[in-house]
Design an enzyme around this catalytic site. Structure first.
Site, PDB file in Angstrom:
ATOM      1  CE1 TYR B 151      23.091   0.665  17.458  1.00 12.54           C
ATOM      2  CE2 TYR B 151      24.719  -0.483  18.644  1.00 12.54           C
ATOM      3  CZ  TYR B 151      24.065   0.656  18.342  1.00 12.54           C
ATOM      4  OH  TYR B 151      24.308   1.991  19.126  1.00 12.54           O
ATOM      5  NE  ARG B 161      27.418   4.604  16.445  1.00 11.75           N
ATOM      6  CZ  ARG B 161      28.067   4.462  17.593  1.00 11.75           C
ATOM      7  NH1 ARG B 161      26.944   4.559  18.799  1.00 11.75           N
ATOM      8  NH2 ARG B 161      29.044   5.038  17.717  1.00 11.75           N
TER       9      ARG B 161
END
Ligand code: FE2
Lengths: 204, 246
Positions: B151, B161
């Site tokens: 995300y 991430r």
């Protein structure tokens, strides 16, 4: 060449992130139905021995802003100075006191609160006595490795003056950052991550 | 449950060059949340050597199954079905039995079920994102879940991430308390992530990267990832030191 000691390395820490509540306090967050209640929300019951106290405070960043996404755990002895743990070898702690509490900071105010009892004194490795204290462990977004500190009690002046951990602090003018403020049975312990009043953190 | 008396020695010191430092400016939030003064050291006392332990009666039947623990009856979470398994070890390589392991994660689309989450990817009505288990006699643990999606997050303009699962691990002493993250073998985002790169040592990052283990898959159901977690070891008391006069 020498023989290999065969030791492993501790897994490196990573931040708890902003969503630590999902795994550690889902009911606080509003995710109900997975766990009956959040772990660590009650440390005491009707039968717990000792003086009932409330510990409250905030964690404040380098700009003066309270953290609203942190998680705090505390660990402390019972009123007789014993820890409720299988690795406590000195005797059996009060079975009606867990010694361990966990709470997120409030999403709006950043305030945390624990209902607990005042801990008894505990020994240092050399058998001198440590003043009553509560161990704090703080994790949050932006904190890469959990921070350890201790809260001491302002009404234990004599014991604090003899405490082996407080005594080994070189800059004695920082010791007040570890001592809560008392108002009745409520102790307020604000934790400053940076600045002139930066709280003392420990490498334990 | 345990016949062996637990070890009660003090812990090996933490290697603070192996762990990420507090001040890591590429991870921007750390700038105002990192203590700037030196940490104060002291030898482990009883409060560091002891820690809370949790019994198996804590656990609900589906606590270790994130595919079903939030799902409506007859439904299940959407995503790649995986099993995460491994051992909780100490630095001597010995399994630590009976310790609580908690985990949380985004859903398969990379969306967290959280009030402060702003990513536009959809929630999965059948996925809560939390689970927990207690290690067995040999330190082993396992749970079933769906692979979380990567995300984006507000740090740089375009930071993502890598897929990851957050872990919270209790040892037998409070000084072992650890929160970390598990990454997935082969994810190209690992080496670009400012949070991963708060860790300076490549070997420490590899240690947080779970290996795909085709030998432990459940055919036609779920793949397996192996993730061992190492907590601080305890010094053994080969000889007991006694203060003079005691
Ligand atoms: Fe995350």
């Amino acid at each position: 060449m020498v023989q290999d000691l065969g030791l492993l390395k501790e897994s490196a820490s990573q931040t708890a992130g902003p969503y630590v509540h999902i795994g550690t306090a889902p009911n606080f967050l509003g995710t109900t139905g997975v766990y009956p209640e959040d772990l660590g929300i009650s440390m005491v019951n009707d039968k717990t021995r000792g003086e009932r106290i409330t510990i409250t405070g905030r964690i404040i960043d380098g700009t003066g802003t309270p953290l609203r996404d942190a998680l705090i755990e505390i660990w402390q002895a019972d009123s007789g100075g014993l820890y409720n743990s299988p690795t406590e070898t000195r005797g059996a702690a009060d079975p009606n006191f867990t010694g361990w509490g966990r709470t997120p900071c409030d999403f709006t105010t950043g305030v945390f609160t624990f209902e607990t009892v005042k801990p008894g004194a505990t020994p240092y490795p050399d058998r001198r006595m440590q003043a009553p204290h509560v161990t704090f462990w703080i994790v949050a977004r932006g904190i890469n490795l959990g921070l350890n500190t201790r809260m001491y009690f302002p009404d234990e002046e004599k014991a604090n003056a003899e405490d082996p951990v407080l005594k080994r602090i070189e800059h004695q003018n920082r010791v007040p950052t570890l001592i809560a403020k008392k108002d009745g049975s409520t102790y307020t312990f604000d934790i400053h991550l940076q600045g002139d009043n930066e709280t003392i953190f420990f490498d334990i | 449950m345990h016949n062996i008396k637990p070890e009660t020695g003090g812990f090996f010191p933490r290697d603070r060059n192996w762990h990420p430092k507090a001040y890591t400016p590429d991870y921007k939030t750390s700038v105002v949340r990192s203590p700037q003064k030196a940490l104060i050291s002291f030898p482990n006392t009883v409060g560091e050597i002891t820690g809370p332990m949790f019994g198996h009666d804590l656990l609900g039947e589906l606590d270790d199954d994130l595919i079903y623990n939030y799902a409506k009856p007859g439904e299940s979470a959407i995503g790649e079905r995986i099993i995460v398994y491994g051992k909780v070890l100490d630095e001597r390589g010995r399994g630590i039995p009976g310790v609580l392991v908690e985990f949380w994660q985004a859903n398969a689309a990379g969306r967290y079920r959280h009030r402060n989450e702003g990513y536009l990817a959809p929630l999965d009505p059948n996925f809560g994102g939390c689970g927990r288990t207690i290690s067995g006699e040999d330190g082993s643990y396992r749970f079933r879940t769906v692979k979380p999606g990567p995300y984006p997050w507000p740090n740089g303009v375009n930071d993502w991430r890598p897929s990851h699962i957050h872990f919270s691990i209790f040892g037998t002493g409070f000084a072992q308390r650890l929160i970390t993250q598990m990454y997935f073998e082969g994810d190209p985002l690992i080496w670009q992530c400012p949070i991963v790169r708060t860790i300076n040592d490549e070997a420490a990052i590899k240690q947080l990267t779970a290996a795909l283990d085709m030998a432990n898959t459940i055919p036609m159901d779920a793949r397996a990832y192996k993730f061992d977690i190492v907590l601080r070891g305890r010094r053994s008391t080969l000889f007991e030191n006694r203060m003079e006069g005691n």
